[in-house]
Scaffold this motif. Structure first.
Motif, PDB file in Angstrom:
ATOM      1  N   GLN A   1       0.772  -1.246   0.000  1.00 16.16           N
ATOM      2  CA  GLN A   1       0.000   0.000   0.000  1.00 16.16           C
ATOM      3  C   GLN A   1       0.805   1.299   0.000  1.00 16.16           C
ATOM      4  O   GLN A   1       0.352   2.300  -0.513  1.00 16.16           O
ATOM      5  CB  GLN A   1      -0.983   0.047   1.183  1.00 16.16           C
ATOM      6  CG  GLN A   1      -1.974  -1.059   1.180  1.00 16.16           C
ATOM      7  CD  GLN A   1      -2.888  -1.023   2.382  1.00 16.16           C
ATOM      8  OE1 GLN A   1      -2.716  -0.222   3.297  1.00 16.16           O
ATOM      9  NE2 GLN A   1      -3.858  -1.900   2.390  1.00 16.16           N
ATOM     10  N   GLU A   2       1.939   1.363   0.607  1.00 18.31           N
ATOM     11  CA  GLU A   2       2.677   2.612   0.807  1.00 18.31           C
ATOM     12  C   GLU A   2       3.630   2.904  -0.353  1.00 18.31           C
ATOM     13  O   GLU A   2       4.138   1.984  -0.979  1.00 18.31           O
ATOM     14  CB  GLU A   2       3.497   2.531   2.096  1.00 18.31           C
ATOM     15  CG  GLU A   2       2.687   2.257   3.343  1.00 18.31           C
ATOM     16  CD  GLU A   2       1.742   3.386   3.701  1.00 18.31           C
ATOM     17  OE1 GLU A   2       2.082   4.569   3.470  1.00 18.31           O
ATOM     18  OE2 GLU A   2       0.642   3.092   4.195  1.00 18.31           O
ATOM     19  N   PRO A   3       3.906   4.201  -0.603  1.00 16.55           N
ATOM     20  CA  PRO A   3       4.947   4.519  -1.587  1.00 16.55           C
ATOM     21  C   PRO A   3       6.298   3.958  -1.122  1.00 16.55           C
ATOM     22  O   PRO A   3       6.561   3.866   0.079  1.00 16.55           O
ATOM     23  CB  PRO A   3       4.988   6.052  -1.592  1.00 16.55           C
ATOM     24  CG  PRO A   3       3.683   6.476  -1.020  1.00 16.55           C
ATOM     25  CD  PRO A   3       3.266   5.392  -0.059  1.00 16.55           C
TER      26      PRO A   3
ATOM     27  N   MET B   1      10.380   4.448  -2.061  1.00 19.17           N
ATOM     28  CA  MET B   1      11.401   5.202  -2.785  1.00 19.17           C
ATOM     29  C   MET B   1      10.773   6.098  -3.868  1.00 19.17           C
ATOM     30  O   MET B   1      11.254   6.173  -4.991  1.00 19.17           O
ATOM     31  CB  MET B   1      12.440   4.249  -3.385  1.00 19.17           C
ATOM     32  CG  MET B   1      13.235   3.516  -2.337  1.00 19.17           C
ATOM     33  SD  MET B   1      14.377   2.238  -2.915  1.00 19.17           S
ATOM     34  CE  MET B   1      15.172   2.949  -4.308  1.00 19.17           C
ATOM     35  N   GLY B   2       9.668   6.732  -3.512  1.00 20.47           N
ATOM     36  CA  GLY B   2       8.992   7.635  -4.421  1.00 20.47           C
ATOM     37  C   GLY B   2       8.062   6.966  -5.426  1.00 20.47           C
ATOM     38  O   GLY B   2       7.358   7.650  -6.174  1.00 20.47           O
ATOM     39  N   LEU B   3       8.052   5.648  -5.453  1.00 18.02           N
ATOM     40  CA  LEU B   3       7.174   4.927  -6.381  1.00 18.02           C
ATOM     41  C   LEU B   3       5.790   4.738  -5.757  1.00 18.02           C
ATOM     42  O   LEU B   3       5.679   4.304  -4.608  1.00 18.02           O
ATOM     43  CB  LEU B   3       7.760   3.564  -6.726  1.00 18.02           C
ATOM     44  CG  LEU B   3       9.020   3.565  -7.579  1.00 18.02           C
ATOM     45  CD1 LEU B   3       9.575   2.144  -7.681  1.00 18.02           C
ATOM     46  CD2 LEU B   3       8.718   4.106  -8.963  1.00 18.02           C
ATOM     47  N   PRO B   4       4.736   5.007  -6.522  1.00 16.48           N
ATOM     48  CA  PRO B   4       3.373   4.818  -6.003  1.00 16.48           C
ATOM     49  C   PRO B   4       2.989   3.321  -6.060  1.00 16.48           C
ATOM     50  O   PRO B   4       2.281   2.880  -6.966  1.00 16.48           O
ATOM     51  CB  PRO B   4       2.521   5.664  -6.956  1.00 16.48           C
ATOM     52  CG  PRO B   4       3.282   5.613  -8.249  1.00 16.48           C
ATOM     53  CD  PRO B   4       4.743   5.552  -7.872  1.00 16.48           C
ATOM     54  N   ILE B   5       3.443   2.584  -5.088  1.00 20.13           N
ATOM     55  CA  ILE B   5       3.296   1.126  -5.086  1.00 20.13           C
ATOM     56  C   ILE B   5       1.835   0.697  -5.218  1.00 20.13           C
ATOM     57  O   ILE B   5       1.518  -0.219  -5.977  1.00 20.13           O
ATOM     58  CB  ILE B   5       3.940   0.510  -3.819  1.00 20.13           C
ATOM     59  CG1 ILE B   5       5.450   0.774  -3.802  1.00 20.13           C
ATOM     60  CG2 ILE B   5       3.634  -0.973  -3.692  1.00 20.13           C
ATOM     61  CD1 ILE B   5       6.209   0.166  -4.963  1.00 20.13           C
ATOM     62  N   TYR B   6       0.943   1.361  -4.484  1.00 21.57           N
ATOM     63  CA  TYR B   6      -0.463   0.963  -4.541  1.00 21.57           C
ATOM     64  C   TYR B   6      -1.030   1.180  -5.943  1.00 21.57           C
ATOM     65  O   TYR B   6      -1.733   0.313  -6.472  1.00 21.57           O
ATOM     66  CB  TYR B   6      -1.288   1.718  -3.493  1.00 21.57           C
ATOM     67  CG  TYR B   6      -2.676   1.156  -3.366  1.00 21.57           C
ATOM     68  CD1 TYR B   6      -2.900   0.026  -2.592  1.00 21.57           C
ATOM     69  CD2 TYR B   6      -3.745   1.694  -4.057  1.00 21.57           C
ATOM     70  CE1 TYR B   6      -4.160  -0.539  -2.487  1.00 21.57           C
ATOM     71  CE2 TYR B   6      -5.005   1.148  -3.965  1.00 21.57           C
ATOM     72  CZ  TYR B   6      -5.210   0.030  -3.176  1.00 21.57           C
ATOM     73  OH  TYR B   6      -6.449  -0.524  -3.091  1.00 21.57           O
ATOM     74  N   LEU B   7      -0.725   2.323  -6.555  1.00 21.33           N
ATOM     75  CA  LEU B   7      -1.205   2.601  -7.913  1.00 21.33           C
ATOM     76  C   LEU B   7      -0.638   1.586  -8.905  1.00 21.33           C
ATOM     77  O   LEU B   7      -1.356   1.100  -9.788  1.00 21.33           O
ATOM     78  CB  LEU B   7      -0.815   4.022  -8.326  1.00 21.33           C
ATOM     79  CG  LEU B   7      -1.294   4.480  -9.700  1.00 21.33           C
ATOM     80  CD1 LEU B   7      -2.822   4.476  -9.775  1.00 21.33           C
ATOM     81  CD2 LEU B   7      -0.742   5.866 -10.018  1.00 21.33           C
TER      82      LEU B   7
END
Length: 192
Positions: free
Chosen positions: A147-149, A151-157
């Motif tokens: 769920q959380e970003p 290293m700046g990557l929108p992991i959830y998206l």
């Protein structure tokens, strides 16, 4: 019944299912990482048990039955818990993608069972597209559980997009199974 290492890994995946659910809903900040780790670990054991079985010739009828059951249970439970925490329009899409994935698993399992009864199980064996679908699905669910970003990557998206891709691959692979089985299904319906 002799328990082989691959079968023990498969059983471990089943044992991890309630652990995944419990950890996901715990009210601590670290639970998203732990849930994603549990799911990723289970995904790796899915690959590992097959590799060990092939490499060391540790096949068993029980393991062959249990492995796809464990995989489908883990994926279905992960999909349900990911959808359970969403609201609004996003929840509709997540539920739709999840329904496609779970529905295909049920349909393909039923198709395989029926084909086995007809002595045609080899007709609906796992294809490359099914393996790709599984990889995309496992990565998507790991991202959605985390769920959380990162290293700046929108992991959830990223997880949402990968789940959409997994749903499309799911439909594609389901149609491939149906296409492979169609001549037998057609022949059987003509004989009825």
């Amino acid at each position: 019944m002799k328990l082989t290492v691959p079968t023990m890994l498969t059983l471990a995946r089943i044992v991890l299912i309630p652990v995944l659910v419990l950890v996901f809903y715990l009210p601590f900040k670290w639970t998203n990482f732990a849930a994603a780790f549990i799911f990723a670990f289970a995904s790796v054991t899915d690959w590992l048990d097959g590799w060990i079985a092939r490499r060391y010739n540790q096949f068993s009828a029980f393991g062959a039955f249990l492995d796809p059951v464990a995989d489908k249970l883990m994926v279905a439970v992960a999909l349900v818990i990911v959808v359970s925490v969403k609201n609004g329009p996003e929840a509709v899409w997540m539920a739709l993608f999840s329904a496609v994935i779970i529905g295909r698993e049920i349909a393909v399992s039923a198709l395989r069972e029926w084909m086995a009864e007809l002595g045609e199980r080899a007709t609906v064996k796992v294809a490359a597209i099914g393996k790709i679908k599984t990889i995309v699905q496992m990565v998507a669910l790991t991202c959605l559980l985390y769920q959380e970003p990162f290293m700046g990557l929108p992991i959830y998206l990223i997880g949402e997009w990968l789940l959409a891709v997994a749903a499309l691959l799911t439909l594609w692979s389901g149609l491939a199974y149906l296409h492979a089985a169609w001549p037998i299904l057609k022949k059987d319906s003509l004989n009825s």
